[in-house]
Write an enzyme that holds these catalytic residues in place. Structure first.
Site, PDB file in Angstrom:
ATOM      1  N   LYS A 119       0.926  -1.062   0.102  1.00 37.88           N
ATOM      2  CA  LYS A 119      -0.207   0.128  -0.096  1.00 37.88           C
ATOM      3  C   LYS A 119       0.933   1.192  -0.067  1.00 37.88           C
ATOM      4  CE  LYS A 119      -3.011   3.022   2.747  1.00 37.88           C
ATOM      5  NZ  LYS A 119      -3.828   3.358   4.064  1.00 37.88           N
ATOM      6  N   GLY A 180      -8.165   9.243   9.720  1.00 38.42           N
ATOM      7  CA  GLY A 180      -8.491   9.238  11.034  1.00 38.42           C
ATOM      8  C   GLY A 180      -9.729  10.141  11.517  1.00 38.42           C
ATOM      9  N   ALA A 207      -9.440   5.573   3.898  1.00 41.70           N
ATOM     10  CA  ALA A 207      -9.308   6.519   4.971  1.00 41.70           C
ATOM     11  C   ALA A 207     -10.624   7.228   5.028  1.00 41.70           C
ATOM     12  CB  ALA A 207      -8.074   7.472   4.504  1.00 41.70           C
ATOM     13  N   THR A 230      -8.734   3.488  12.190  1.00 43.23           N
ATOM     14  CA  THR A 230      -9.146   4.444  13.405  1.00 43.23           C
ATOM     15  C   THR A 230     -10.691   3.901  13.910  1.00 43.23           C
ATOM     16  OG1 THR A 230      -7.488   6.050  12.528  1.00 43.23           O
ATOM     17  CG2 THR A 230      -9.211   6.447  14.315  1.00 43.23           C
TER      18      THR A 230
END
Lengths: 280, 356
Positions: A119, A180, A207, A230
């Site tokens: 990644k 996050g 994300a 997260t």
């Protein structure tokens, strides 16, 4: 290891009729999970099992320490714990800010985990952790030429995406929102255009996903998978949240395959109202 | 919670201490686990010897600890058992060593990180919400800098190096514990011990194969421009930092948490992060003197919870992770009761094989 077998039955059966492939490798789960920020490795393990995920990302930049050549890198015990989970590892270049850093980290990852997968993250801006798309394209070209199978963390910009594909990427991972932030899909229009523009390339929202409904929304747009960290790691009960995401992904994917109706401005009653018999 | 009245019972008779039939206990490792175990066994009347490979006590990762006795704050990321162990240990320290201020802890966040403060509040209890003036009333130097914060009034802190030095003195002067430094623990003379208590931290990985290291980096600043009475935690989605006042203008700032077992090496990025957070707390820290930087490795089991394990005559006390001062006295008391009374403590024991 029975890590993979805890997938719910419906997921496995839909996977048989609706396979997903990354660089020729078939996977059944459409959830990719990051391994950072969990309260403990034990809780991380529970979350991975509960989610049925088959691919986890692992960061190396900061964990590897400063071993001299020939010495073992310092992060061995955590990495071997990840290897023991029995899931595929997608090493990432999290925290890298230059092409050179990202390429070096990818090379280290290949040696460490014995996989050509990486990644690719090249961070351009500290506040939003937005990808540096120029560095990203350059690093993707270098790594693809060197035999890596690159999963680039990018924006929803179509021109950048085109360049990543011509650099050799066979997967694209646009952000939903900053890493996050838990904001969900900031630009559904951009993500929809990207899906329409690259019908044959696996697309992963990577994300910014905060709650399962965000993940379901990505699937309803026709995205192939969602990568998050997260939202599960920092949940009060990570294993339970991981399970919730697995179900949301399944629901969203089913909805996409079932061809949802289009939104419209006026009411469209599901039973006729004119000419209805008046009772009483 | 299990009663722990005997923690405060220091009535060791000379007869018991010096008696030929006293239990002979050899403790390996003079960090916070080893020293509190020495205390727990000695006050039960054991003849205790202690050995450490370093030149003095407390020189392992205890040396770099924050020394926050904050059971309620730790609940944010730790299991409930840490609260129980923490409350017991807090009571121990306040009785066992001098200078354990009971000023509470303050938890703050930058305005843009307020979601993290709300999350912290949801995951903990025993706090009150403070507004700006209330924060300034507690810490005048933070006047006008924060609009919201959490105050955990019942928490304490200590200076780890001073506390362990004080405990070391007590052990030698009051309990006659024999200490040997710069020596390996498993020499032949260990054989005459009835019980060996292994408190070696990560070095015990040769026996406890599921131990791993989690690196932490810290620094100490000196400034006369700012003063704080109590530990302050600055929340941040990626870089949570705490600052503990050490008195005389000194502040300990910690700590990173990196999944590797690299000792000693402090990186630029980590210092940037720690200093950035403390600079955000108060800009005067920008002119503070850097007195010390340090790094060591916390020993942790996969669930980040501490353990007692018994194999034959060896009791292992390990896996204290970031909860050394917060958990060690409570584990030490249990280790002594295990050896003396055969009491089993399922909340911290996952192995008990007397016939090894």
């Amino acid at each position: 290891m029975d890590a993979v077998n805890t997938t719910t039955n419906t997921t496995s059966s839909s996977a048989m009729t609706d396979p997903l492939e990354f660089y020729g490798t078939q996977v059944a789960s459409r959830l990719l999970l990051g391994t950072a920020q969990y309260p403990s490795p034990a809780i991380l393990t529970e979350a991975i099992r509960a989610s049925g995920t088959e691919i986890v990302t692992v960061s190396l930049r900061r964990e590897s320490g400063a071993a001299k050549s020939g010495e073992k890198l310092a992060g061995q015990s955590f990495w071997s714990l990840i290897r023991d989970l029995g899931v595929k590892v997608l090493p990432n270049t999290a925290g890298c800010k230059t092409v050179k850093e990202a390429v070096t980290t990818a090379e280290m990852a290949r040696e460490l985990f014995g996989t050509p997968w990486v990644k690719l993250e090249v961070i351009g801006e500290d506040d939003t952790l937005q990808p540096d798309v120029f560095g990203l394209v350059e690093a993707a070209r270098i790594l693809s030429r060197d035999g890596f199978q690159v999963f680039p963390y990018t924006t929803e910009d179509l021109v950048v995406a085109e360049k990543l594909v011509s650099a050799g990427c066979e997967v694209l991972m646009p952000w939903g929102a900053p890493i996050g932030s838990g904001r969900g899909l900031n630009n559904p229009y951009g993500l929809r255009s990207m899906r329409a523009h690259f019908p044959g390339i696996p697309l992963v929202v990577d994300a910014g996903v905060g709650v399962p409904s965000h993940a379901a929304a990505a699937m309803e747009l026709g995205y192939d998978a969602v990568l998050l960290n997260t939202a599960v790691a920092k949940a009060g009960d990570p294993a339970r949240m991981a399970r919730a995401f697995a179900r949301a992904l399944e629901a969203g994917r089913e909805a996409f395959l079932a061809d949802p109706i289009d939104a419209r401005d006026m009411a469209a009653p599901s039973t006729p109202v004119m000419g209805r018999a008046v009772l009483g | 919670m299990t009663p722990h009245t005997d923690l405060h019972d220091d009535t060791v008779t000379d007869a018991a201490r010096g008696a030929d039939n006293a239990m002979r206990v050899r403790i390996v490792g003079a960090g916070v686990a080893g020293l509190t175990c020495a205390h727990a066994f000695a006050r039960r009347g054991a003849r205790v010897t202690l050995v450490d490979r370093n030149a003095g006590s407390g020189r392992g990762c205890s040396w770099y600890a924050g020394g926050m006795l904050a059971p309620w704050c730790e609940r944010e990321s730790a299991e409930p058992i840490i609260v129980d162990l923490g409350l017991e240990s807090q009571a121990y320290w306040r009785e066992a060593v001098p200078d354990v201020p009971n000023e509470g802890s303050l938890v703050l966040a930058q305005p843009r990180d307020l979601p993290d403060l709300r999350r912290f509040a949801r995951r903990t209890d025993h706090y009150e919400w403070l507004d700006g003036p209330a924060i300034a009333a507690l810490e005048p130097d933070l006047d006008g800098r924060f609009d919201q914060g959490l105050f955990f009034a019942s928490e304490s802190h200590l200076e780890p190096r001073k506390a362990l030095a004080a405990l070391t003195r007590r052990l030698t002067d009051e309990f006659g514990v024999e200490m040997t430094f710069e020596a390996e623990g498993f020499a032949a003379e260990a054989d005459d011990a009835d019980v060996v208590v292994d408190c070696r931290g990560l070095a015990a990985r040769d026996e406890l194969t599921d131990l791993r290291g989690v690196k932490g980096e810290m620094l100490v600043l000196y400034s006369t421009e700012v003063s704080l009475k109590r530990p302050v935690r600055m929340l941040h989605p990626r870089i949570p930092v705490y600052i503990v006042p050490r008195g005389d203008g000194h502040f300990m700032i910690g700590a990173t948490s990196i999944e590797n077992d690299e000792r000693g090496r402090v990186t630029g990025r980590s210092m940037l992060e720690l200093l950035g957070a403390v600079y955000a707390l108060h800009p005067a820290f920008g002119e503070a003197e850097i007195v010390e930087i340090g790094a060591d490795v916390r020993p942790a089991f996969p669930d980040n919870l501490p353990r007692l394990r018994r194999r034959g005559k060896t009791i292992y006390v390990n896996g204290l992770y970031r909860h050394g001062f917060l958990a060690a006295p409570a584990l030490a008391r249990r280790a002594a009761e295990l050896a003396f009374d055969g009491t089993h403590f399922p909340e911290v024991m996952d192995e008990d094989r007397r016939e090894w």
